[in-house]
Design an enzyme around this catalytic site. Structure first.
Site, PDB file in Angstrom:
ATOM      1  N   ASP A  96      -0.886  10.301   0.853  1.00 17.01           N
ATOM      2  CA  ASP A  96      -0.146   9.426   1.764  1.00 17.01           C
ATOM      3  C   ASP A  96       0.193   8.114   1.060  1.00 17.01           C
ATOM      4  OD1 ASP A  96       0.510   8.859   4.798  1.00 17.01           O
ATOM      5  OD2 ASP A  96      -0.447   7.042   4.022  1.00 17.01           O
ATOM      6  N   HIS A  99       7.721   3.618   9.256  1.00 16.93           N
ATOM      7  CA  HIS A  99       6.386   3.032   9.107  1.00 16.93           C
ATOM      8  C   HIS A  99       5.927   2.284  10.366  1.00 16.93           C
ATOM      9  CE1 HIS A  99       3.561   1.513   5.690  1.00 16.93           C
ATOM     10  NE2 HIS A  99       2.894   1.641   6.817  1.00 16.93           N
ATOM     11  N   LYS A 122       6.963   6.386   3.463  1.00 18.80           N
ATOM     12  CA  LYS A 122       7.365   5.749   4.729  1.00 18.80           C
ATOM     13  C   LYS A 122       8.439   4.683   4.539  1.00 18.80           C
ATOM     14  CE  LYS A 122       2.475   6.106   6.008  1.00 18.80           C
ATOM     15  NZ  LYS A 122       1.720   5.678   4.823  1.00 18.80           N
TER      16      LYS A 122
HETATM   17  N1  LIG Z   1       0.875   3.868   8.875  1.00 22.96           N
HETATM   18  C1  LIG Z   1       0.227   2.739   8.795  1.00 22.96           C
HETATM   19  O1  LIG Z   1       0.636   1.703   9.342  1.00 22.96           O
HETATM   20  C2  LIG Z   1      -1.073   2.697   8.040  1.00 22.96           C
HETATM   21  C3  LIG Z   1      -1.933   1.596   8.183  1.00 22.96           C
HETATM   22  C4  LIG Z   1      -3.133   1.611   7.500  1.00 22.96           C
HETATM   23  C5  LIG Z   1      -3.471   2.688   6.693  1.00 22.96           C
HETATM   24  N2  LIG Z   1      -2.587   3.743   6.541  1.00 22.96           N
HETATM   25  C6  LIG Z   1      -2.909   4.899   5.649  1.00 22.96           C
HETATM   26  O2  LIG Z   1      -4.195   5.395   5.973  1.00 22.96           O
HETATM   27  C7  LIG Z   1      -5.029   5.345   4.824  1.00 22.96           C
HETATM   28  C8  LIG Z   1      -6.460   5.130   5.218  1.00 22.96           C
HETATM   29  O3  LIG Z   1      -6.634   3.926   5.930  1.00 22.96           O
HETATM   30  P1  LIG Z   1      -7.243   2.585   5.271  1.00 22.96           P
HETATM   31  O4  LIG Z   1      -7.036   2.564   3.814  1.00 22.96           O
HETATM   32  O5  LIG Z   1      -6.711   1.462   6.091  1.00 22.96           O
HETATM   33  O6  LIG Z   1      -8.790   2.666   5.631  1.00 22.96           O
HETATM   34  P2  LIG Z   1     -10.003   3.725   5.494  1.00 22.96           P
HETATM   35  O7  LIG Z   1      -9.585   4.944   4.771  1.00 22.96           O
HETATM   36  O8  LIG Z   1     -10.571   3.827   6.865  1.00 22.96           O
HETATM   37  O9  LIG Z   1     -11.036   2.876   4.679  1.00 22.96           O
HETATM   38  C9  LIG Z   1     -10.893   2.571   3.325  1.00 22.96           C
HETATM   39  C10 LIG Z   1     -12.097   1.705   2.968  1.00 22.96           C
HETATM   40  O10 LIG Z   1     -13.306   2.467   3.165  1.00 22.96           O
HETATM   41  C11 LIG Z   1     -14.006   2.554   1.950  1.00 22.96           C
HETATM   42  N3  LIG Z   1     -14.584   3.910   1.877  1.00 22.96           N
HETATM   43  C12 LIG Z   1     -13.975   5.041   1.461  1.00 22.96           C
HETATM   44  N4  LIG Z   1     -14.790   6.097   1.552  1.00 22.96           N
HETATM   45  C13 LIG Z   1     -15.961   5.633   2.050  1.00 22.96           C
HETATM   46  C14 LIG Z   1     -17.204   6.246   2.358  1.00 22.96           C
HETATM   47  N5  LIG Z   1     -17.382   7.561   2.176  1.00 22.96           N
HETATM   48  N6  LIG Z   1     -18.198   5.461   2.851  1.00 22.96           N
HETATM   49  C15 LIG Z   1     -18.010   4.148   3.041  1.00 22.96           C
HETATM   50  N7  LIG Z   1     -16.845   3.495   2.770  1.00 22.96           N
HETATM   51  C16 LIG Z   1     -15.836   4.242   2.276  1.00 22.96           C
HETATM   52  C17 LIG Z   1     -13.012   2.273   0.864  1.00 22.96           C
HETATM   53  O11 LIG Z   1     -13.641   1.672  -0.246  1.00 22.96           O
HETATM   54  P3  LIG Z   1     -13.281   1.992  -1.788  1.00 22.96           P
HETATM   55  O12 LIG Z   1     -11.799   2.262  -1.884  1.00 22.96           O
HETATM   56  O13 LIG Z   1     -13.673   0.737  -2.467  1.00 22.96           O
HETATM   57  O14 LIG Z   1     -14.093   3.182  -2.187  1.00 22.96           O
HETATM   58  C18 LIG Z   1     -12.071   1.272   1.537  1.00 22.96           C
HETATM   59  O15 LIG Z   1     -12.630  -0.030   1.510  1.00 22.96           O
HETATM   60  C19 LIG Z   1      -4.400   4.215   4.006  1.00 22.96           C
HETATM   61  O16 LIG Z   1      -4.849   4.203   2.676  1.00 22.96           O
HETATM   62  C20 LIG Z   1      -2.939   4.524   4.179  1.00 22.96           C
HETATM   63  O17 LIG Z   1      -2.566   5.607   3.342  1.00 22.96           O
HETATM   64  C21 LIG Z   1      -1.416   3.761   7.216  1.00 22.96           C
END
Ligand SMILES: NC(=O)c1ccc[n+]([C@@H]2O[C@H](COP(=O)([O-])OP(=O)(O)OC[C@H]3O[C@@H](n4cnc5c(N)ncnc54)[C@H](OP(=O)(O)O)[C@@H]3O)[C@@H](O)[C@H]2O)c1
Length: 262
Positions: A48, A109, A78
């Site tokens: 993604d 997005h 997006k």
């Molecule tokens: N459409 C939208 O508006 C939108 C908005 C937000 C996100 N997204 C998408 O969704 C994806 C995921 O959401 P996100 O990046 O916001 O948050 P997330 O995946 O909920 O959290 C990422 C965070 O959690 C940590 N982490 C990863 N695996 C872990 C584990 N097993 N245990 C503990 N902590 C862990 C990561 O640290 P490290 O990286 O340091 O390991 C990072 O700090 C994004 O990357 C993006 O592709 C889309």
């Protein structure tokens, strides 16, 4: 992890989206390249990204470097809200940066804020799909009402709505609203919106000899909701993909669902 057995959801156009994907927001440059390469090595087959993330080149390079066939990796990007009116140029830029001739899923997005912009942007997304630039098109951060506006105007439902989702945001009614409209729910920020030390998650994790983070992801998959956890840490990238060796009981699912009411 054996990717041949990864669960998928069916999108319009006979497109299959793997329920487990890899998030890349806030990963850029070499960090993004290495993280995506590690993810593909760990078995993820769905990445993604977004124009806004500034990492499409690195994502594309990692896919090529992985040696996997293009058709074996599901790519999402997006359209940023400020590019409304320049849809065609924006997808062409994304394809160039990714080094591919189509993406598997292209999302709006965020809903555009200009009055009256919702339907024209959706028609542009559909046009890009019809030209083969994206195999499926959908939205992100849309309300059910906004989805209904698109469907009423065009009779075409978005393939997915990517929204913030986790056990702590669980909303049964909203999930049903998506299902009723043929829109696959794709959750984002599964960890950022979760308390991974919550006693319910800790108890269920211990029962399966996995981590609370793995329970959160498994809960998505068992609800047939797409999960796209992000990590740039190799051990976490691998652990987050290692969620196919156990499943949650109906009672455990209910206990986790109930976190949405707390
Ligand atoms: N459409 C939208 O508006 C939108 C908005 C937000 C996100 N997204 C998408 O969704 C994806 C995921 O959401 P996100 O990046 O916001 O948050 P997330 O995946 O909920 O959290 C990422 C965070 O959690 C940590 N982490 C990863 N695996 C872990 C584990 N097993 N245990 C503990 N902590 C862990 C990561 O640290 P490290 O990286 O340091 O390991 C990072 O700090 C994004 O990357 C993006 O592709 C889309």
């Amino acid at each position: 992890m054996e990717h041949a057995h990864h669960p998928t959801a069916l999108l319009p156009g006979d497109v299959r989206i793997p329920l487990l994907g890899f998030g890349t927001w806030q990963a850029t440059g070499e960090t993004a390249f290495k993280a995506v390469l590690a993810a593909l090595d760990a078995g993820y087959r769905h990445i993604d990204t977004a124009t806004m993330y500034g990492n499409e080149e690195e994502v594309g390079r990692a896919v090529r470097e992985s040696g996997l066939r293009r058709e074996d990796v599901f790519l999402t990007t997006k359209l940023p809200p400020e590019r409304v009116g320049q849809e065609r140029r924006t997808i062409e830029e994304s394809l160039r940066a990714l080094g591919v001739d189509h993406v598997d899923l292209w999302l709006v997005h965020w809903p555009p804020s200009e009055p009256g912009a919702l339907i024209p942007v959706w028609r542009e997304m559909l046009a890009a799909r019809d030209e083969g630039l994206a195999r499926a098109v959908g939205v992100s951060n849309f309300s059910t009402g906004q989805i209904d506006e698109l469907i009423q105007a065009t009779e075409e439902n978005p393939a997915v709505n990517q929204i913030k989702w986790s056990p702590f945001l669980y909303d049964r009614q909203r999930h049903i609203e998506h299902r009723d409209r043929g829109v696959v729910l794709e959750g984002y920020s599964p960890f950022k919106t979760s308390d991974l030390s919550d006693p319910v998650l800790v108890r269920i994790a211990a029962a399966h000899d996995v981590s609370p983070a793995q329970v959160v992801l498994r809960w998505h998959l068992d609800h047939e909701i797409v999960a796209i956890p992000k990590s740039v840490t190799p051990e976490r990238i691998r652990a987050n993909a290692d969620v196919f060796g156990f499943s949650l009981t109906a009672e455990e699912m209910r206990d986790i669902d109930a976190l949405g009411n707390t």
